[in-house]
Design a protein around this motif. Structure first.
Motif, PDB file in Angstrom:
ATOM      1  N   LEU A 133     -11.424  15.055  -1.460  1.00 21.97           N
ATOM      2  CA  LEU A 133     -12.042  13.814  -1.934  1.00 21.97           C
ATOM      3  C   LEU A 133     -11.345  13.285  -3.181  1.00 21.97           C
ATOM      4  O   LEU A 133     -11.122  12.080  -3.318  1.00 21.97           O
ATOM      5  CB  LEU A 133     -13.531  14.045  -2.226  1.00 21.97           C
ATOM      6  CG  LEU A 133     -14.460  14.130  -1.018  1.00 21.97           C
ATOM      7  CD1 LEU A 133     -15.882  14.430  -1.473  1.00 21.97           C
ATOM      8  CD2 LEU A 133     -14.425  12.836  -0.222  1.00 21.97           C
ATOM      9  N   ILE A 134     -11.019  14.196  -4.090  1.00 21.56           N
ATOM     10  CA  ILE A 134     -10.343  13.783  -5.322  1.00 21.56           C
ATOM     11  C   ILE A 134      -9.023  13.099  -5.000  1.00 21.56           C
ATOM     12  O   ILE A 134      -8.699  12.030  -5.534  1.00 21.56           O
ATOM     13  CB  ILE A 134     -10.109  14.995  -6.248  1.00 21.56           C
ATOM     14  CG1 ILE A 134     -11.432  15.433  -6.874  1.00 21.56           C
ATOM     15  CG2 ILE A 134      -9.103  14.651  -7.347  1.00 21.56           C
ATOM     16  CD1 ILE A 134     -11.313  16.642  -7.761  1.00 21.56           C
ATOM     17  N   MET A 135      -8.256  13.701  -4.107  1.00 21.25           N
ATOM     18  CA  MET A 135      -6.932  13.149  -3.814  1.00 21.25           C
ATOM     19  C   MET A 135      -6.999  11.891  -2.956  1.00 21.25           C
ATOM     20  O   MET A 135      -6.146  11.019  -3.066  1.00 21.25           O
ATOM     21  CB  MET A 135      -6.053  14.228  -3.181  1.00 21.25           C
ATOM     22  CG  MET A 135      -5.569  15.228  -4.229  1.00 21.25           C
ATOM     23  SD  MET A 135      -4.350  16.400  -3.643  1.00 21.25           S
ATOM     24  CE  MET A 135      -5.403  17.715  -3.075  1.00 21.25           C
ATOM     25  N   ILE A 136      -8.029  11.775  -2.127  1.00 23.27           N
ATOM     26  CA  ILE A 136      -8.188  10.543  -1.347  1.00 23.27           C
ATOM     27  C   ILE A 136      -8.504   9.366  -2.265  1.00 23.27           C
ATOM     28  O   ILE A 136      -8.006   8.251  -2.070  1.00 23.27           O
ATOM     29  CB  ILE A 136      -9.282  10.721  -0.269  1.00 23.27           C
ATOM     30  CG1 ILE A 136      -8.765  11.633   0.852  1.00 23.27           C
ATOM     31  CG2 ILE A 136      -9.702   9.371   0.309  1.00 23.27           C
ATOM     32  CD1 ILE A 136      -9.795  11.943   1.920  1.00 23.27           C
ATOM     33  N   THR A 137      -9.318   9.609  -3.289  1.00 25.04           N
ATOM     34  CA  THR A 137      -9.653   8.523  -4.220  1.00 25.04           C
ATOM     35  C   THR A 137      -8.441   8.084  -5.038  1.00 25.04           C
ATOM     36  O   THR A 137      -8.473   7.027  -5.678  1.00 25.04           O
ATOM     37  CB  THR A 137     -10.781   8.950  -5.178  1.00 25.04           C
ATOM     38  OG1 THR A 137     -10.403  10.152  -5.865  1.00 25.04           O
ATOM     39  CG2 THR A 137     -12.074   9.207  -4.421  1.00 25.04           C
ATOM     40  N   LEU A 138      -7.385   8.882  -5.010  1.00 23.36           N
ATOM     41  CA  LEU A 138      -6.144   8.496  -5.686  1.00 23.36           C
ATOM     42  C   LEU A 138      -5.555   7.224  -5.080  1.00 23.36           C
ATOM     43  O   LEU A 138      -4.813   6.496  -5.749  1.00 23.36           O
ATOM     44  CB  LEU A 138      -5.136   9.652  -5.583  1.00 23.36           C
ATOM     45  CG  LEU A 138      -3.756   9.474  -6.200  1.00 23.36           C
ATOM     46  CD1 LEU A 138      -3.868   9.341  -7.714  1.00 23.36           C
ATOM     47  CD2 LEU A 138      -2.860  10.656  -5.843  1.00 23.36           C
ATOM     48  N   VAL A 139      -5.910   6.950  -3.838  1.00 28.13           N
ATOM     49  CA  VAL A 139      -5.388   5.772  -3.145  1.00 28.13           C
ATOM     50  C   VAL A 139      -5.715   4.496  -3.914  1.00 28.13           C
ATOM     51  O   VAL A 139      -4.866   3.607  -4.064  1.00 28.13           O
ATOM     52  CB  VAL A 139      -5.964   5.693  -1.712  1.00 28.13           C
ATOM     53  CG1 VAL A 139      -5.613   4.356  -1.067  1.00 28.13           C
ATOM     54  CG2 VAL A 139      -5.419   6.828  -0.871  1.00 28.13           C
ATOM     55  N   GLU A 140      -6.948   4.389  -4.411  1.00 23.77           N
ATOM     56  CA  GLU A 140      -7.346   3.171  -5.125  1.00 23.77           C
ATOM     57  C   GLU A 140      -6.482   2.961  -6.363  1.00 23.77           C
ATOM     58  O   GLU A 140      -6.030   1.846  -6.639  1.00 23.77           O
ATOM     59  CB  GLU A 140      -8.817   3.241  -5.524  1.00 23.77           C
ATOM     60  CG  GLU A 140      -9.288   1.978  -6.242  1.00 23.77           C
ATOM     61  CD  GLU A 140     -10.752   2.018  -6.625  1.00 23.77           C
ATOM     62  OE1 GLU A 140     -11.255   0.992  -7.113  1.00 23.77           O
ATOM     63  OE2 GLU A 140     -11.390   3.073  -6.438  1.00 23.77           O
ATOM     64  N   LYS A 141      -6.249   4.033  -7.110  1.00 20.26           N
ATOM     65  CA  LYS A 141      -5.414   3.939  -8.306  1.00 20.26           C
ATOM     66  C   LYS A 141      -3.995   3.528  -7.933  1.00 20.26           C
ATOM     67  O   LYS A 141      -3.383   2.674  -8.586  1.00 20.26           O
ATOM     68  CB  LYS A 141      -5.402   5.298  -9.018  1.00 20.26           C
ATOM     69  CG  LYS A 141      -4.751   5.289 -10.385  1.00 20.26           C
ATOM     70  CD  LYS A 141      -5.659   4.660 -11.412  1.00 20.26           C
ATOM     71  CE  LYS A 141      -5.100   4.798 -12.810  1.00 20.26           C
ATOM     72  NZ  LYS A 141      -5.951   4.149 -13.823  1.00 20.26           N
ATOM     73  N   PHE A 142      -3.492   4.122  -6.893  1.00 17.66           N
ATOM     74  CA  PHE A 142      -2.129   3.843  -6.447  1.00 17.66           C
ATOM     75  C   PHE A 142      -1.984   2.386  -6.018  1.00 17.66           C
ATOM     76  O   PHE A 142      -1.026   1.702  -6.396  1.00 17.66           O
ATOM     77  CB  PHE A 142      -1.770   4.781  -5.293  1.00 17.66           C
ATOM     78  CG  PHE A 142      -0.356   4.653  -4.817  1.00 17.66           C
ATOM     79  CD1 PHE A 142       0.692   5.203  -5.536  1.00 17.66           C
ATOM     80  CD2 PHE A 142      -0.067   3.974  -3.643  1.00 17.66           C
ATOM     81  CE1 PHE A 142       2.004   5.086  -5.099  1.00 17.66           C
ATOM     82  CE2 PHE A 142       1.237   3.850  -3.198  1.00 17.66           C
ATOM     83  CZ  PHE A 142       2.276   4.409  -3.927  1.00 17.66           C
ATOM     84  N   VAL A 143      -2.940   1.903  -5.248  1.00 15.22           N
ATOM     85  CA  VAL A 143      -2.894   0.520  -4.770  1.00 15.22           C
ATOM     86  C   VAL A 143      -3.007  -0.461  -5.933  1.00 15.22           C
ATOM     87  O   VAL A 143      -2.308  -1.483  -5.978  1.00 15.22           O
ATOM     88  CB  VAL A 143      -4.021   0.269  -3.741  1.00 15.22           C
ATOM     89  CG1 VAL A 143      -4.130  -1.218  -3.409  1.00 15.22           C
ATOM     90  CG2 VAL A 143      -3.757   1.062  -2.474  1.00 15.22           C
ATOM     91  N   ALA A 144      -3.877  -0.149  -6.890  1.00 14.89           N
ATOM     92  CA  ALA A 144      -4.047  -1.032  -8.047  1.00 14.89           C
ATOM     93  C   ALA A 144      -2.736  -1.174  -8.822  1.00 14.89           C
ATOM     94  O   ALA A 144      -2.363  -2.277  -9.240  1.00 14.89           O
ATOM     95  CB  ALA A 144      -5.146  -0.493  -8.956  1.00 14.89           C
ATOM     96  N   VAL A 145      -2.028  -0.065  -8.993  1.00 23.80           N
ATOM     97  CA  VAL A 145      -0.745  -0.113  -9.701  1.00 23.80           C
ATOM     98  C   VAL A 145       0.296  -0.846  -8.863  1.00 23.80           C
ATOM     99  O   VAL A 145       1.116  -1.602  -9.395  1.00 23.80           O
ATOM    100  CB  VAL A 145      -0.258   1.313 -10.047  1.00 23.80           C
ATOM    101  CG1 VAL A 145       1.132   1.267 -10.667  1.00 23.80           C
ATOM    102  CG2 VAL A 145      -1.231   1.989 -10.997  1.00 23.80           C
TER     103      VAL A 145
END
Length: 219
Positions: A133-145
């Motif tokens: 779950l932690i690493m999946i939520t990384l997607v939002e941060k990645f997309v925002a950048v």
């Protein structure tokens, strides 16, 4: 094996029913956070802030081996990149688009875990939900950048986050450091003045010295 030299404070927590691993991880958190702050302020490694690499570090600690954590991390990042390009022509609003990406990345990770089980990679197939779950939520941060600063910057920050998290994993797993914390848990408080010093840091970062090396030589 660490209990022989355990501090009375550690024994108190254990006697109250707090698991040893939980105590150690909580005491490790200020150390890892300070380490990340040092890398950012002095070395110049930005990553995705301080919170994300800290979470990824603990996600790696919760996986069945670092290699599986790295595999999931890379799968999430690559899936996020691919899905963003696929969804871009649809011109969806940000939040629904991220929700779709999170859903699809979750399914991709599930398929990857299933494949791991099929290939008898039981360590991969049995990874708990917490690090996933932690690493999946990384997607939002990645997309925002990606949206704000472009693909290149997003990839660089993702790789820096991965690097910091790997080093943080080894730091948190270092038996010598664990022994010190078990014996003298109050040493964790030293991270406060260290961070105060880092907060007052006004010098050039190491990365800036390397970037402007030629200019500095001319002065």
């Amino acid at each position: 094996m660490f209990m022989e030299s355990a501090n009375p404070t550690i024994n108190f927590f254990l006697n109250e029913g707090v698991p040893f691993e939980t105590v150690i991880l909580i005491l490790m958190l200020p150390i890892i956070a300070t380490f990340i702050a040092f890398l950012r302020q002095v070395v110049g490694i930005k990553a995705f802030g301080i919170y994300t690499p800290l979470l990824i570090t603990f996600a790696f600690l919760a996986t069945n081996g670092l290699k599986y954590g790295i595999v999931i991390f890379l799968a999430v990042i690559l899936s996020g990149m691919l899905l963003r390009f696929i969804l871009k022509p649809l011109r969806l609003l940000y939040l629904p688009r991220v929700a779709i990406m999170l859903s699809l990345v979750a399914l991709i990770v599930l398929l990857m875990l299933t494949l791991g089980g099929n290939l008898r990679r039981t360590g991969l197939a049995s990874v708990s939900i917490f690090p996933i779950l932690i690493m999946i939520t990384l997607v939002e941060k990645f997309v925002a950048v990606q949206i704000e600063k472009g693909n290149k910057t997003a990839i660089i920050l993702a790789l820096e986050t991965l690097l910091i998290s790997i080093v943080g994993f080894y730091l948190a797993s270092w038996e010598a450091l664990i022994r010190i914390i078990v014996a003298e848990p109050w040493l964790v408080l030293l991270t406060l003045p260290i961070n105060f010093f880092l907060g007052k840091w006004t010098g050039l970062r190491l990365s800036e010295y390397l970037r402007f090396k030629e200019i500095l030589k001319k002065q």
